[in-house]
Design a protein around this motif. Structure first.
Motif, short mmCIF file in Angstrom:
data_model
loop_
_atom_site.label_atom_id
_atom_site.label_comp_id
_atom_site.label_asym_id
_atom_site.label_seq_id
_atom_site.Cartn_x
_atom_site.Cartn_y
_atom_site.Cartn_z
N LEU A 27 -13.55 -5.48 13.97
CA LEU A 27 -13.15 -4.11 14.24
C LEU A 27 -12.87 -3.31 13.31
O LEU A 27 -13.55 -1.99 13.13
N ARG A 28 -11.84 -3.62 12.84
CA ARG A 28 -11.40 -2.62 11.54
C ARG A 28 -10.85 -3.64 10.43
O ARG A 28 -10.45 -4.76 10.57
N ARG A 29 -11.15 -3.17 9.17
CA ARG A 29 -10.60 -3.69 7.94
C ARG A 29 -9.66 -3.05 7.25
O ARG A 29 -9.98 -1.71 7.17
N LEU A 30 -8.55 -3.69 6.68
CA LEU A 30 -7.79 -3.06 5.97
C LEU A 30 -7.87 -2.91 4.59
O LEU A 30 -7.29 -2.04 3.79
N VAL A 52 -1.08 -1.69 -1.13
CA VAL A 52 0.34 -1.72 -1.86
C VAL A 52 0.62 -2.96 -1.94
O VAL A 52 1.34 -3.78 -2.67
N ARG A 53 0.61 -3.47 -0.61
CA ARG A 53 0.92 -5.08 -0.13
C ARG A 53 0.27 -5.99 -1.32
O ARG A 53 1.02 -6.99 -1.63
N GLU A 54 -0.76 -5.65 -1.41
CA GLU A 54 -1.45 -6.67 -2.47
C GLU A 54 -1.02 -6.89 -4.02
O GLU A 54 -1.03 -7.66 -4.54
N ILE A 55 -0.25 -5.63 -4.32
CA ILE A 55 0.27 -5.49 -5.34
C ILE A 55 1.78 -5.71 -5.57
O ILE A 55 2.06 -6.61 -6.27
N LEU A 56 2.53 -5.24 -4.44
CA LEU A 56 3.84 -5.24 -4.61
C LEU A 56 4.39 -6.45 -3.69
O LEU A 56 5.55 -7.17 -3.80
N GLY A 57 3.55 -7.06 -2.84
CA GLY A 57 3.83 -8.28 -1.86
C GLY A 57 4.28 -7.72 -0.55
O GLY A 57 4.67 -6.54 -0.50
N THR A 84 6.64 -4.12 0.83
CA THR A 84 5.68 -3.25 1.51
C THR A 84 6.18 -3.16 3.06
O THR A 84 6.22 -2.04 3.31
N ASP A 85 6.43 -4.31 3.63
CA ASP A 85 6.95 -4.15 4.91
C ASP A 85 8.15 -3.42 5.09
O ASP A 85 7.98 -2.64 6.08
N ALA A 86 9.03 -3.52 4.03
CA ALA A 86 10.22 -2.78 4.13
C ALA A 86 9.96 -1.17 4.02
O ALA A 86 10.62 -0.40 4.55
N LEU A 87 9.10 -0.91 3.05
CA LEU A 87 8.57 0.41 3.05
C LEU A 87 7.79 1.26 4.15
O LEU A 87 8.32 2.11 4.61
N ASP A 101 7.71 0.97 -11.67
CA ASP A 101 6.61 0.44 -11.60
C ASP A 101 6.02 0.60 -10.33
O ASP A 101 5.09 0.80 -9.85
N ASP A 102 6.87 -0.14 -9.21
CA ASP A 102 6.54 0.00 -7.88
C ASP A 102 6.35 1.43 -7.33
O ASP A 102 5.62 1.48 -6.59
N ARG A 103 7.30 2.06 -7.57
CA ARG A 103 7.17 3.51 -7.22
C ARG A 103 5.82 4.19 -7.81
O ARG A 103 5.09 4.69 -6.79
N ALA A 104 5.45 3.86 -8.91
CA ALA A 104 4.22 4.38 -9.30
C ALA A 104 3.05 3.81 -8.70
O ALA A 104 2.15 4.70 -8.45
N VAL A 105 2.96 2.53 -8.31
CA VAL A 105 1.94 2.11 -7.58
C VAL A 105 1.86 2.79 -6.16
O VAL A 105 0.62 3.20 -5.67
N ILE A 106 3.19 2.86 -5.53
CA ILE A 106 2.93 3.76 -4.06
C ILE A 106 2.25 5.09 -4.30
O ILE A 106 1.49 5.56 -3.45
N GLN A 107 2.98 5.80 -5.27
CA GLN A 107 2.34 7.16 -5.52
C GLN A 107 0.97 7.30 -5.97
O GLN A 107 0.22 8.07 -5.38
#
Length: 742
Positions: free
Chosen positions: A442-445, A473-478, A482-485, A522-528
């Motif tokens: 139905l939908r793909r993330l 982001v989850r694929e990169i940071l885990g 990402t769940d917490a973010l 580095d994590d923040r840079a990925v998110i941005q």
């Protein structure tokens, strides 16, 4: 009535668990005498509105005194409330306090005229005893006073309830509450009435003025998924496993500490809940799947297990338990149908209202049972979590009209957590008959959707951008980071966020998590980078129509968009017209059943603006009626001329929106050029001149800043149209919704 009146309606979709009047407190005036400013904090980042009022600030690290989080938040607001433009006598009622991931989020609702201000929210986030984040929405307006006739209620609660029932043709009142609504810069008394019908999904919210005039109405239930086309079962449909059912408090039925699961057993008066699944002699619930069936005990067992799995995840990972009135037991209805042997192809979460607690329902469709797909169960339960931590609304109103961005945030969040629980980026593979690789889901993330190119205006479609960001982001940071973010970001939102505001809060949360040591640079840079790459930073609902691409758009909800937004579709469009342009053909056609009657408003140099006090309620250069083939043709000689070297903005209006209820449409622009060496610097000729731009400024109540720049060259877009499968599904869903009895 000014635009502010309708902007205030954006809180109608928010379902608040308001504390009693006794909890309301006035912020002591003496606490406002101090002259500290938020900007003085060493790492502060402050965002202000056009009037200079702080609407969001983070990176503060400001100590706050108090015995608990609520008192610290109050003390902080006592010192800095003037920067949020809160009146000295503003009354704040605590809504919730939640601790998770090293933060404590305290939410307040502003009260006036004896009830909550619709959309009036203050969010304070603390780390330890220091405030790191604050956001405020619709807290600045003072209360209207006599002799203004609108400053008093001329009808009582019973009359408001009666009028709401008459308007909706439903049967009972869930809750009638005094509230306040901002109109023309002042707060006026209104009534907010929640009503329900014989069927579980028939729940609506009605807003009435103090004298009983209808201001708006909309459904309360959050429909998560559209109608399903008949598909073959997936290859592993019949593979079952015996699992332990936890938290049961009954030895015979599926009633536990957190869920009570029942089947609908529909009669002539709607759902008559009963528990079909009973334990065997060994105390087990071992039933085989039977589908399609309206008396399927397996559906109860399957849903109980997966609902508990989702609830355990939110308790263990985010320290949050869904509750209603202090009770953690949620009712769940499966085998749902509106009448005997009548399929119901949908699933929904309905939030708490009055004494009625929130619940989930899962339809028995014509060929598939919605409760059999664990993604659907996780998605619906996440709606309940979002309702609990943020009370998100369904829509907002700004200078472009009605936006369903708050719903998109809700839907995207529900998709993200369903995917993180399932461990894959595919939504609802089972009842869509998708392959194991997700083809046909139905939908793909795992998508590359961006704003504004891939906006359609409908919350499920647009929520894919936010969900896609989360999965990327989850694929990169885990999952843990990402769940917490995602959870902390949503818990920190105001009730009616736009996608652009969502991006702001996400970065504010990332900054706070970096300061806490949960994320690194580095994590923040990925998110941005992901937020920027998906266009969520500064996201506006104006999609490019250059390059010959066909866009899919949503007309908006019939009763809501027509009453509160001038029937203007949520997404607007823009075309950069080059110097040698000779002819522009805009084609629009319905992509759903029914016969929507489209009208195109155009404006040169700035988006078409929604101004409810006008008739028609728009600021535009022209209104164009498509011909029988759905075409509008502009040349240099037409009455509304093709303006060269300019950006042409287009707004779609469905003139018979109340009749068709909702519609999807396809829109495409084809530009013809002479190929001659014509310059944008050439002085415009008489035939190039367009109607004067009127009222091009930015409103202080949420207006849209006009994108800068003209258009001497075609701006190619890399966007792709919505998947045909999703389109077909939603088309069928719309047709199904129109057939529902009211």
């Amino acid at each position: 009535m000014m635009t502010r009146t309708f902007v205030s309606l954006l809180a109608l979709g928010a379902c608040l668990l308001i504390a009693g009047p006794a909890l309301a407190q006035t912020i002591p005036a003496g606490q406002r005498a101090r002259v500290e400013t938020l900007a003085q904090a060493p790492a502060a980042r402050v965002l202000r509105d056009e009037a200079g009022r702080v609407r969001r600030a983070w990176g503060l690290g400001i100590p706050a005194a108090g015995v608990d989080a609520t008192s610290r938040a109050r003390e902080f607001l006592g010192r800095f409330g003037h920067e949020l433009a809160m009146p000295a006598d503003a009354r704040l009622v605590p809504l919730s306090v939640h601790e998770a991931h090293g933060f404590t989020v305290v939410r307040f609702a502003r009260h006036a005229h004896g009830g909550p201000v619709l959309g009036g929210t203050v969010v304070v986030r603390l780390r330890g005893e220091r405030v790191d984040y604050v956001a405020a929405h619709r807290v600045a307006a003072p209360e209207a006073r006599s002799p203004d006739a609108r400053a008093t209620r001329s009808i009582d609660e019973a009359t408001a309830a009666r009028l709401a029932l008459a308007e909706t043709q439903l049967e009972r009142v869930l809750e009638a509450e005094a509230a306040a609504l901002e109109q023309d810069g002042l707060l006026y008394p209104v009534w907010r009435v929640d009503v329900a019908g014989a069927h579980l999904h028939q729940r609506e919210r009605v807003i009435l003025s103090g004298d009983g005039a209808l201001l708006a109405r909309h459904p309360l239930s959050l429909d998560a998924l559209g109608r399903v086309f008949p598909r073959d079962p997936t290859s592993d449909e019949d593979m079952t496993s015996d699992v332990e059912l936890g938290f049961l408090t009954s030895r015979e039925r599926l009633t536990g500490r957190y869920f009570r699961v029942e089947s609908c057993n529909a009669g002539t008066r709607g759902c008559e809940p009963t528990q079909l699944a009973t334990a065997d002699a060994a105390g087990d619930f071992l039933f085989d799947p039977v589908e399609p069936a309206f008396d399927d005990a397996f559906a109860e067992v399957h849903t109980y297990h997966h609902a508990n799995r989702a609830a355990a995840y939110f308790r263990d990972t985010h320290d949050f338990t869904w509750t209603c009135g202090g009770d953690s037991l949620m009712r769940v209805f499966v085998n749902y149908t509106e009448g005997p042997d009548v399929p119901y192809d949908n699933a929904a979460y309905s939030p708490s209202s009055g004494s009625d607690c929130g619940f989930m329902l899962f339809g028995q469709g014509a060929s598939h049972d919605f409760s059999y797909d664990s993604d659907v169960v996780y998605h619906e339960f996440t709606h309940g979590i979002v309702d609990g931590i943020a009370g998100l609304g369904f829509f907002l109103v700004d200078a472009l009209g009605v936006s369903y961005d708050p719903g998109a945030v809700n839907e995207g969040t529900a998709d993200y957590f369903a995917a993180t629980l399932s461990g894959d980026p595919f939504m609802a593979e089972y009842f869509m008959g998708a392959s194991a690789s997700g083809e046909g889901a139905l939908r793909r993330l795992d998508n590359d959707l961006v704003c504004p190119d891939d906006l359609a205006g409908e919350s499920h479609f647009d929520g894919r951008i936010w969900a896609g960001f989360g999965w990327e982001v989850r694929e990169i940071l885990g999952a843990e980071k990402t769940d917490a973010l995602i959870f902390t970001t949503v818990a920190s939102l105001e009730m009616i966020p736009s996608l652009a505001e969502l991006a702001e809060v996400t970065m504010a949360t990332a900054d706070a998590m970096q300061a806490a040591g949960t994320l690194d640079a580095d994590d923040r840079a990925v998110i941005q980078a992901s937020l920027e790459g998906r266009g969520l930073v500064g996201c506006e609902r104006v999609a490019p129509l250059d390059g010959g691409f066909t866009r899919i758009g949503f007309s908006g909800n019939g009763s809501l968009t027509s009453s509160a937004g001038g029937s203007i579709a949520p997404v607007h469009y823009r075309i950069d017209v080059p110097a040698d342009a000779t002819r522009l053909v805009i084609t629009i056609e319905s992509a759903t059943f029914g016969e929507p009657d489209f009208l195109l408003h155009t404006r040169v140099g700035a988006p078409v603006r929604f101004v409810p006090s006008r008739t028609p309620p728009v600021v535009a250069n022209g209104s164009l009626d498509p011909d029988a083939r759905g075409r509008v043709v502009l040349t240099r000689e037409t009455e509304t001329p093709l303006a060269r070297c300019e950006t042409l903005y287009i707004a779609v209006v469905t003139e018979n929106l109340r009749t068709v209820n909702a519609a999807l449409y396809r829109i495409q622009a084809t530009l013809e050029q002479s190929g001659l060496d014509e310059s944008c610097e050439d002085p415009p000729t008489e035939e190039d001149a367009s109607a004067p731009v009127v009222d091009a400024g930015v409103s202080a109540d949420g207006g849209v800043t006009s994108p800068s720049g003209g258009g001497c060259g075609c701006r190619a877009s890399g966007a792709s149209p919505l998947p045909l499968g999703a389109l077909g599904l939603f088309v069928t869903f719309l047709a199904f919704r129109r057939r529902r009895p009211r």
